[in-house]
Design a protein around this motif. Structure first.
Motif, PDB file in Angstrom:
ATOM      1  N   ALA A   5      14.233   9.970  -2.431  1.00 18.65           N
ATOM      2  CA  ALA A   5      14.347   8.825  -1.533  1.00 18.65           C
ATOM      3  C   ALA A   5      15.802   8.637  -1.120  1.00 18.65           C
ATOM      4  O   ALA A   5      16.105   8.401   0.053  1.00 18.65           O
ATOM      5  N   GLN A  56      12.463   2.958   8.202  1.00 19.83           N
ATOM      6  CA  GLN A  56      13.193   3.763   7.221  1.00 19.83           C
ATOM      7  C   GLN A  56      13.742   2.912   6.087  1.00 19.83           C
ATOM      8  O   GLN A  56      13.728   3.318   4.928  1.00 19.83           O
ATOM      9  N   GLU A  96      10.811   1.960   3.783  1.00 17.24           N
ATOM     10  CA  GLU A  96      10.372   3.150   3.037  1.00 17.24           C
ATOM     11  C   GLU A  96      11.370   3.537   1.959  1.00 17.24           C
ATOM     12  O   GLU A  96      11.003   3.943   0.859  1.00 17.24           O
ATOM     13  N   PHE A  97      12.664   3.383   2.287  1.00 18.87           N
ATOM     14  CA  PHE A  97      13.698   3.746   1.317  1.00 18.87           C
ATOM     15  C   PHE A  97      13.592   2.880   0.056  1.00 18.87           C
ATOM     16  O   PHE A  97      13.598   3.384  -1.060  1.00 18.87           O
ATOM     17  N   TYR A  98      13.476   1.555   0.255  1.00 21.12           N
ATOM     18  CA  TYR A  98      13.404   0.691  -0.928  1.00 21.12           C
ATOM     19  C   TYR A  98      12.128   0.939  -1.711  1.00 21.12           C
ATOM     20  O   TYR A  98      12.128   0.888  -2.940  1.00 21.12           O
ATOM     21  N   TYR A 131      19.322  10.758   6.780  1.00 17.13           N
ATOM     22  CA  TYR A 131      19.162   9.901   7.969  1.00 17.13           C
ATOM     23  C   TYR A 131      20.522   9.407   8.442  1.00 17.13           C
ATOM     24  O   TYR A 131      20.828   9.413   9.633  1.00 17.13           O
TER      25      TYR A 131
END
Lengths: 242, 369
Positions: free
Chosen positions: B7, A98, A101-103, B14
């Protein structure tokens, strides 16, 4: 081989009221170089780095990063750099996957590219078994290597590392530097601040900052010769005592 | 642009889903608050013991007493002839309220158009006494109305409009709007200020600011999940009010929800404003507790009526967003009021959002110079 200059700094100054945090610093960094930015705590390293990455506006002087002006083109600079701060820069309550993927997401990478990059990084760091575990449970050394990989998720031209290896032993630091070398060999310029002198030895060139000014600049060997010292530690102590 | 926004919003989800404590605050809190307020802190009462001293003993006074007791709120325990009898009953703890009907009640009533009935309450429990007092006034006033001969009478007993639209005096009518205001403030303001302060505290905020994402998108992305979640909370509170405590929604539901959304924006801007000042979660927590939650609870008219506050506190209550939102909620839910009635309060809230966002924007610029 004529090296292209990727960071060009000329008399860059930052004042906070009467206090001059960074005082007319001048230096160049070449493509693919590992440039060590040394200094004691409070010498102005972080302020200088923040001006170069567009978080702080300089008071005076000029600087170009990746060919863009630090006053007017901070948005373009941001596209071309990666940054890892002294705190880990990762979300401890998110999983390894996660986080990557976030960056990828905030740098606007397409979904496919994010997935590919994420798999690559997990593979490279050997984190396959832990990809779904939260980052908070990883050992410190792993977190730092992951943070470095994440800082490069969008293939930046320059990666800024602000005291990246605080709190780990020399062996773990060495592992971290293997990654730095690999990136530098691929043409990524590394700009790293540190106060570990063993790390200073790993750099191509270093500058030493004292009270907001750059007091010495050159390769580790040059500096040791100039200050007739055996180790970088000596050089540093001689400079810091003035 | 939208990709980076998603994003950030996704990442925030989350965080929320990973953290059980956040989930408990988000969904356990509204349910717990409604139940606590609904079943324990209710002002409602039935069959309060009273005594009536009827010094008149005519037809009208008899029907007056009957009217008083038939409401179901008061139970006549003793009657007496002398005022002194009341004191005895009070001291013995037999009654909570005494009503004194003056001599020549009927004559005065029709001839002078006005007659004074004295109500005495046991003020050792001040809140209870005040409630009894209000109920009695309300019931007496309905006695007035019930008499057609008097419908055009120039003299009326003054009553508060707050009671006017709550004829059965149900406590839930008062607390459901209050709980909704409190929950929205808690979730929107406190949770957002905490989540932004957390990024500052752990240093991840620097990383977001170094990325090409504009600060506005960072904030919007982080705030977006909370808009949705607090909206769901508002729905939970209104639904519990409607189905469990039978609090009606006489006016337009879409209008009520739109107003909730505007109030939610006020709360969110307050939360973001706090987070521009607070660098740690602890500071953010304290700031939102003392600057937002306490005033929302104590000064908005939710627990203590604004009319009975000292002037200074009344002035302060006018700058508390919840005061306006509770007014709007009550108008729409209980009075079935439309836009004409609530527009003034609605405009105040919109102005609040704009002012708060401007201050926040200025603060944000100063910090990241």
């Amino acid at each position: 081989m004529p090296s292209e200059i990727v960071i060009k700094v000329n008399n860059l100054t930052k004042k906070f009221g009467d206090f001059t945090a960074v005082d007319q610093i001048t230096f160049d960094v070449k493509v693919g170089e590992i440039f060590g930015f040394l200094g004691a705590n409070g010498a102005g390293k972080t302020t200088a780095i923040k001006m170069l990455i567009g978080l702080n506006r300089p008071t005076d002087g000029e600087a170009q990063v990746a060919g863009y002006d630090v006053y007017r083109e901070t948005e373009k600079i941001k596209q071309n750099i990666g940054y890892m701060s002294q705190k880990f820069s990762l979300y401890e309550d998110l999983s390894v996957r996660q986080n990557i993927e976030f960056y990828g997401g905030i740098y606007g990478l397409p979904r496919k590219a994010i997935r590919k990059k994420t798999d690559e990084i997990i593979q490279k760091l050997g984190l396959q078994d832990r990809a779904k575990k939260v980052v908070g449970d990883l050992p410190l050394g792993w977190k730092q290597r992951l943070a470095f990989a994440v800082a490069g998720v969008h293939d930046p031209r320059i990666i800024f590392l602000d005291e990246p290896t605080g709190g780990v032993d020399p062996v773990t630091r060495r592992q971290f530097w293997e990654m730095i070398y690999e990136s530098a060999n691929n043409g990524v310029t590394i700009f790293v601040t540190t106060h570990y002198m063993d790390e200073a030895e790993y750099c191509d060139r270093i500058s030493i900052m004292v009270d907001g000014e750059i007091k010495a600049l050159g390769t580790p060997a040059e500096l040791k010769a100039k200050f007739s010292s055996e180790t970088m530690d000596d050089v540093f102590i001689k400079l810091a005592r003035g | 642009m939208h990709r980076t926004f998603w994003a950030i919003a996704k990442k925030e989800m989350y965080h929320i889903l990973r953290d059980t404590r956040t989930l408990i605050i988000l969904f356990g809190m509204p349910i717990a608050l409604v139940i606590i307020f609904g079943y324990t802190i209710s002002n409602e009462f039935k069959n309060a013991s009273i005594s009536v001293i009827d010094q008149s003993r005519d037809d009208l006074s008899k029907s007056f007493i009957e009217h008083l007791t038939s409401s179901g709120h008061f139970r006549l325990v003793t009657t007496g002839k002398k005022v002194e009898d009341l004191e005895h009953a009070f001291k013995a703890g037999q009654i909570k309220m005494g009503v004194i009907i003056p001599p020549k009640f009927e004559t005065q009533y029709y001839r002078n158009n006005t007659v004074t009935v004295q109500i005495i309450t046991d003020a050792t429990e001040p809140n209870y006494a005040a409630t009894l007092n209000n109920y009695a006034i309300n019931i007496i006033s309905s006695f007035n109305k019930g008499d057609p001969a008097l419908s055009s009478a120039p003299y009326r007993i003054d009553i508060k409009t707050r009671m006017f639209y709550n004829p059965e005096l149900v406590g839930a009518y008062n607390f459901i709007p209050g709980v909704a205001a409190l929950i929205l403030m808690l979730v929107s303001a406190m949770m957002t200020s905490l989540t932004i302060a957390k990024e500052k505290e752990t240093g991840t905020m620097d990383l977001l600011l170094v990325s090409p994402v504009p600060p506005l998108i960072i904030i919007l992305g982080k705030v977006a999940p909370y808009i949705i979640l607090s909206f769901i909370d508002a729905l939970i509170v209104f639904a519990m009010g409607y189905y469990i405590f039978e609090v009606p929604i006489l006016g337009s539901l879409p209008l009520l929800l739109l107003m909730s959304l505007i109030y939610l924006m006020v709360a969110l801007s307050l939360g973001v404003l706090i987070s521009t000042v607070a660098d740690t979660q602890q500071t953010a927590m304290m700031a939102s507790m003392f600057a937002l939650l306490l005033p929302t609870m104590l000064l908005s008219g939710f627990i203590f009526p604004i009319a009975s506050m000292p002037t200074l506190l009344q002035v302060i209550s006018r700058i508390i967003p919840a005061t306006y939102f509770i007014d709007i909620e009550k108008a729409i839910m209980l009075k079935g009021a439309g836009w004409e009635v609530i527009q003034q309060s609605a405009i105040v809230m919109v102005v609040m959002v704009i002012v708060l966002l401007l201050i926040t924007w200025k603060n944000f610029k100063i910090i990241h110079k």
